[in-house]
Design an enzyme around this catalytic site. Structure first.
Site, mmCIF file in Angstrom:
data_model
loop_
_atom_site.group_PDB
_atom_site.id
_atom_site.type_symbol
_atom_site.label_atom_id
_atom_site.label_comp_id
_atom_site.label_asym_id
_atom_site.label_seq_id
_atom_site.Cartn_x
_atom_site.Cartn_y
_atom_site.Cartn_z
ATOM 1 N N ARG A 112 54.877 -31.850 -113.184
ATOM 2 C CA ARG A 112 53.616 -31.215 -112.797
ATOM 3 C C ARG A 112 52.799 -32.007 -111.796
ATOM 4 N NH1 ARG A 112 51.867 -30.158 -118.847
ATOM 5 N NH2 ARG A 112 52.948 -32.161 -118.919
ATOM 6 N N HIS A 170 71.709 -29.878 -118.766
ATOM 7 C CA HIS A 170 70.504 -29.539 -119.529
ATOM 8 C C HIS A 170 70.872 -29.404 -121.010
ATOM 9 C CE1 HIS A 170 66.575 -28.362 -120.490
ATOM 10 N NE2 HIS A 170 66.360 -27.401 -119.610
ATOM 11 N N TYR A 179 67.501 -24.835 -125.201
ATOM 12 C CA TYR A 179 68.504 -24.015 -124.540
ATOM 13 C C TYR A 179 69.850 -24.267 -125.229
ATOM 14 C CZ TYR A 179 64.604 -23.184 -121.502
ATOM 15 O OH TYR A 179 63.353 -22.825 -121.046
HETATM 16 C C1 FNR Z 1 59.498 -27.416 -116.196
HETATM 17 N N1 FNR Z 1 60.343 -28.186 -116.991
HETATM 18 C C2 FNR Z 1 61.702 -28.010 -116.898
HETATM 19 N N2 FNR Z 1 62.546 -28.862 -117.558
HETATM 20 C C3 FNR Z 1 63.867 -28.784 -117.400
HETATM 21 O O1 FNR Z 1 64.595 -29.572 -117.991
HETATM 22 N N3 FNR Z 1 64.411 -27.831 -116.585
HETATM 23 C C4 FNR Z 1 63.643 -26.935 -115.911
HETATM 24 O O2 FNR Z 1 64.171 -26.127 -115.143
HETATM 25 C C5 FNR Z 1 62.243 -26.976 -116.104
HETATM 26 N N4 FNR Z 1 61.391 -26.086 -115.511
HETATM 27 C C6 FNR Z 1 60.042 -26.346 -115.455
HETATM 28 C C7 FNR Z 1 59.202 -25.597 -114.625
HETATM 29 C C8 FNR Z 1 57.854 -25.919 -114.481
HETATM 30 C C9 FNR Z 1 56.993 -25.149 -113.542
HETATM 31 C C10 FNR Z 1 57.324 -27.002 -115.227
HETATM 32 C C11 FNR Z 1 55.876 -27.396 -115.099
HETATM 33 C C12 FNR Z 1 58.129 -27.713 -116.091
HETATM 34 C C13 FNR Z 1 59.825 -29.388 -117.680
HETATM 35 C C14 FNR Z 1 59.642 -30.534 -116.691
HETATM 36 O O3 FNR Z 1 60.856 -30.888 -116.066
HETATM 37 C C15 FNR Z 1 59.061 -31.775 -117.386
HETATM 38 O O4 FNR Z 1 59.998 -32.256 -118.304
HETATM 39 C C16 FNR Z 1 57.752 -31.481 -118.104
HETATM 40 O O5 FNR Z 1 56.914 -30.654 -117.315
HETATM 41 C C17 FNR Z 1 57.005 -32.765 -118.437
HETATM 42 O O6 FNR Z 1 56.773 -33.534 -117.286
HETATM 43 P P1 FNR Z 1 55.368 -33.521 -116.491
HETATM 44 O O7 FNR Z 1 55.123 -32.138 -116.017
HETATM 45 O O8 FNR Z 1 54.323 -33.946 -117.476
HETATM 46 O O9 FNR Z 1 55.562 -34.508 -115.367
#
Ligand code: FNR
Length: 400
Positions: free
Chosen positions: A364, A185, A190
């Site tokens: 999501r 990550h 972060y």
């Molecule tokens: C996230 N996102 C996220 N990203 C990441 O790199 N590590 C993580 O642990 C998390 N945690 C997380 C929890 C929840 C509930 C959500 C909704 C999002 C971001 C996620 O991986 C993604 O990059 C973004 O949500 C954009 O993609 P979507 O949601 O539009 O498909």
């Protein structure tokens, strides 16, 4: 008819995934002192059961003070291996692969789970709720925002070295747990991302200042993990391709920096760059449209390819329908960006350009619609195998 690239397998080092769909890592704030729970087994198992080729488990901390919240997943101690192994074994039982994102939250640590923050209208996890606001670390003593966030301590060199070792040790534990893919990550503000940005990193030692210095921690983590995991194991890296601070006129982490970084990754053994954005600055100004982030992936891919470098690209962000998913990874096609901004998908086939990405990561939309992959297969007229237990539920040809 030819199978769309979306449903073709992808082999990375020794690992083959069945299609180009991955669950994007999502924190569920449901771990018990860093140990995955029954919630994770059911939540993550559901994706493997429904055709997602690669399930990347949520941001998993390499140190207790590197958790976003007290309820984050962790791999800083051996007792955390067994509950992870249970999830991984289930994913494997469905013929699918498991990844894990390993992380350190830096100055964005010690917050309460999102739903709790909403109720209590406060972000910070104080000591009475298991937080550690006085034990957060960052490249420099600058908080994420003026109020409501921990004031991090500037890391010493010894602490930086300890974190690098922490990443390597966590990766080793993931290997023991049977994980197929490691993702670092390096995004969303972060710790690693904080080092990359000249806004959050004001150090004057070898970890701050120049591009080379600000990327030093990242490459140390990459090299330490690569040395700790089998040669056959794919290594992914997620970054924020831009921190969306160009508007401010300050020097910030931009798409150009990401492209420069991307070109250096293959020689360090990174196989796939997962292109996200933002999260490092409370003042960020995002330009949101359905392809706002996918197009960043496409730009990085094009630039890397132009130099003949071999780096796979992952696209993520607002991917929520079959046609969008298909076109992102389809070979030999390029998206009409103008049309994309308005939310319509137009493919300029004559362009002869390659794809925007090699892997589609979905967050999501998989919460809304866990059967997204199976539904997409049906919409694109691709036959995919269902779990034997579920076969009777398969859509009949006549189903409307
Ligand atoms: C996230 N996102 C996220 N990203 C990441 O790199 N590590 C993580 O642990 C998390 N945690 C997380 C929890 C929840 C509930 C959500 C909704 C999002 C971001 C996620 O991986 C993604 O990059 C973004 O949500 C954009 O993609 P979507 O949601 O539009 O498909």
């Amino acid at each position: 008819t030819e199978v769309p690239t979306l449903f073709k397998p992808l082999t990375i080092r020794g690992v083959t995934i069945q299609n180009r769909f991955a669950v994007s890592p999502m924190c569920m704030y449901s771990a018990d002192d860093g140990h995955l729970t029954d919630f994770h087994l059911v939540h993550l198992g559901a994706f493997a059961l429904r055709g997602v080729a690669l399930t990347i488990i949520e941001a998993t901390a390499v140190a207790p003070n590197g958790r976003i919240s007290p309820a984050d997943s962790g791999l800083w101690q051996d007792s955390q291996i067994a509950p992870l192994r249970r999830v991984v074994d289930f994913i494997h039982s469905q013929g699918q692969k498991a990844g894990i994102q390993i992380a350190h939250a830096g100055r964005k640590a010690s917050t309460v789970p999102l739903w709790q923050a909403k109720v209590e209208a406060k972000q910070l996890a104080t000591e009475d709720v298991g937080g550690w606001p006085d034990n957060c670390v960052a490249p420099s003593a600058i908080p994420w925002d003026k109020e409501g966030w921990p004031m991090p301590k500037e890391m010493t060199i010894a602490q930086i070295e300890e974190v690098v070792q922490g990443f390597a040790d966590a990766a080793k534990r993931a290997v023991v747990a049977g994980i197929d893919v490691i993702e670092i990550h390096g995004a969303h503000g972060y710790l690693i991302s904080e080092f990359l940005s000249p806004i959050s990193n004001r150090r004057t030692d070898k970890y701050g200042g120049s591009f080379e210095n600000r990327t030093r921690l990242l490459f140390q983590v990459v090299d330490a993990i690569r040395a700790a995991i089998p040669e056959s194991m794919p290594l992914f890296l997620r970054i924020s391709a831009t921190e969306w601070m160009e508007w401010s006129g300050q020097e910030s982490w931009t798409l150009e920096d990401s492209i420069r970084l991307a070109k250096l990754l293959p020689e360090h053994g990174v196989d796939l760059l997962d292109v996200s954005s933002g999260g490092n600055n409370a003042q960020q100004k995002l330009d949101i449209h359905p392809y706002y982030q996918v197009s960043l992936a496409g730009k990085v891919r094009e630039a890397v390819e132009a130099e003949g470098k071999k780096l796979l690209i992952g696209a993520v962000g607002m991917i929520s329908n079959a046609e969008m998913a298909r076109s992102i990874v389809q070979e030999g096609h390029k998206l009409n960006e103008e049309a994309a901004k308005n939310g319509t998908v137009e493919i300029e086939e004559e362009h002869g350009q390659k794809t925007q990405a090699d892997l589609v990561l979905v967050a999501r939309h998989l919460l809304r619609e866990p059967e997204f992959v199976l539904k997409t297969a049906r919409q694109l007229n691709v036959k995919v195998s269902w779990p034997k237990q579920y076969e009777r539920g398969e859509w009949p040809r006549s189903f409307k």
